[in-house]
Design a protein around this motif. Sequence first.
Motif, short mmCIF file in Angstrom:
data_model
loop_
_atom_site.label_atom_id
_atom_site.label_comp_id
_atom_site.label_asym_id
_atom_site.label_seq_id
_atom_site.Cartn_x
_atom_site.Cartn_y
_atom_site.Cartn_z
N ASN A 95 -5.13 15.71 1.41
CA ASN A 95 -4.85 15.24 2.77
C ASN A 95 -3.95 14.01 2.79
N PHE A 96 -3.68 13.41 1.62
CA PHE A 96 -2.72 12.30 1.56
C PHE A 96 -1.30 12.76 1.88
N LEU A 97 -1.08 14.07 1.95
CA LEU A 97 0.26 14.58 2.24
C LEU A 97 0.78 14.02 3.56
N VAL A 98 -0.11 13.80 4.51
CA VAL A 98 0.31 13.25 5.81
C VAL A 98 0.95 11.88 5.60
N ARG A 99 0.32 11.06 4.77
CA ARG A 99 0.85 9.73 4.49
C ARG A 99 2.12 9.79 3.65
N TYR A 100 2.08 10.57 2.59
CA TYR A 100 3.23 10.64 1.68
C TYR A 100 4.47 11.21 2.37
N ALA A 101 4.27 12.19 3.25
CA ALA A 101 5.40 12.83 3.92
C ALA A 101 6.20 11.83 4.74
N ALA A 102 5.53 10.77 5.20
CA ALA A 102 6.21 9.76 6.00
C ALA A 102 6.97 8.76 5.14
N GLU A 103 6.80 8.84 3.82
CA GLU A 103 7.42 7.87 2.92
C GLU A 103 8.63 8.43 2.17
N VAL A 104 8.90 9.72 2.32
CA VAL A 104 9.97 10.34 1.53
C VAL A 104 11.03 10.95 2.44
N LYS A 105 12.23 11.11 1.90
CA LYS A 105 13.32 11.74 2.64
C LYS A 105 13.35 13.24 2.42
N THR A 106 12.90 13.68 1.24
CA THR A 106 12.86 15.11 0.94
C THR A 106 11.41 15.59 0.94
N PRO A 107 11.14 16.79 1.41
CA PRO A 107 9.76 17.28 1.53
C PRO A 107 9.06 17.36 0.17
N PRO A 153 0.79 -1.23 0.00
CA PRO A 153 0.00 0.00 0.00
C PRO A 153 0.82 1.29 0.00
N ARG A 154 2.13 1.18 -0.14
CA ARG A 154 2.95 2.39 -0.19
C ARG A 154 2.76 3.08 -1.53
N SER A 155 3.07 4.37 -1.55
CA SER A 155 2.92 5.14 -2.78
C SER A 155 4.19 5.10 -3.62
N GLY A 156 4.12 5.64 -4.81
CA GLY A 156 5.28 5.70 -5.69
C GLY A 156 6.36 6.64 -5.21
N PHE A 157 6.07 7.44 -4.19
CA PHE A 157 7.09 8.34 -3.66
C PHE A 157 8.15 7.59 -2.85
N GLN A 183 -0.56 21.48 12.37
CA GLN A 183 0.90 21.52 12.29
C GLN A 183 1.39 20.58 11.21
N GLY A 184 2.63 20.78 10.79
CA GLY A 184 3.27 19.87 9.84
C GLY A 184 2.53 19.80 8.52
N PRO A 185 2.37 18.60 7.95
CA PRO A 185 1.72 18.45 6.65
C PRO A 185 0.31 19.02 6.60
#
Length: 420
Positions: free
Chosen positions: A270-282, A253-257, A354-356
């Motif tokens: 609102n998926f930014l919350v999930r995606y932000a946890a999957e990438v090293k760069t913002p 279920p992970r994204s392409g990021f 806060q955050g994403p």
Amino acid sequence: MKRFSMLVAGSAALACLGALLTGCGSGDSESGPTTLRYSWWGNAERADLMKQAIALFESRNPNIRITPSFQEYEAYWQKMATETAGGNAPDVLQMDFSYLREYADRGVLYDLKKQTGGNLVLDDLLPGFRGAGEVDGALYGVPVGGNTWSMYYNPALFARAGAPEPAAGWTWQDYRTSLARITEATDSYGGGNYTGIIYNLEVRLRQQGGQLFTADGKLGFSREQLAAFWTEGQELIRAGVVLPVEKALQIKPRSGFVDDLIASELGWDNFLVRYAAEVKTPLKLAPVPTDNPGQLGQYLKPAMLLSASSRTEHPDAAAKLISFLVNDPEVGRIFGGNRGLPATNAQRAAAQLQGPLAEVAAYEKSIADQLTKAPPAPPKGAGSVEATFVRISEELGYGRIPVAKAVDEFFAEAEQKLAS
């Protein structure tokens, strides 16, 4: 619960027979405490937050008591189907936008327009949410939060490829050029295959003045429009600039990021919350590409709504609870972004995002004047239509079926599902 004698209770039950559409009872004018059953879906964290909100409501409305009930999403709808079929729906229930028309058409929901301006205050809703819970002129749900379709992108990868960052006014051709440039200049694909997602078709149709579904529950686009959209996707696949379907399915279920496989994607903001946890760069958010200046095709979609049962004996109290949960700033502070970004200005200001989530709120504010009215609530069967779209898109991605046949199969299945 009001104390009725057995005789009065029996008379009330008889009076309610056949009153599914209009509801039973004359309101909440009787003296004594009123008890409302309130059901929602969510996890234990949301339940803890809801307890706080309910306690606050009861402290301000001492004559109204709340009996809460919650389940996880799938279990919630199974229980709701059983309760509504038996005429035992809770007084107030959490509603998904995708189910709104189905439950409204079944006569399960109360028309909240009867309470608007009195027990139900809607003046502070964000403009994009106004009318979002209406079906055939009646108001069957009030949004508590929502999101909009958006472009996600990795600015580091765009910079490495020398591709300009997405910005207002960029076209679909601009985006396709960036997909090719990023794929050529980096070890990442330019993006995901956006033609495999039905909401990208919807936004394209809205940019052209069209719609995904008509008001009477039919497909709102032609075979030719779908063929052109999927042909575009085939060209992206042949060019090798989008993530192959087999890799996309492999990492779910992970994204392409993940691992910088892709540099961009279209999805709910609102998926930014999930995606932000999957990438090293913002990651950053940008408007959707459009070939029609001034028409993004984006709208605020309710993440969830609050509805009242058509059989509630306490419509006034139910409306008060809904109004409180949607408008009260302290409730906004309690929930933050747990129910999606709040639907009213007062709760957004109080939510302390806060955050994403803060980034999402800033993004929505930046395009607020370009968001148009949400489409009518989707018809019964819309979820099955989306699943059909995904399945056939995957067949196209694997090269197992030509576009013409894919279009024929989709229309045959979709029209059958919408008619059943």
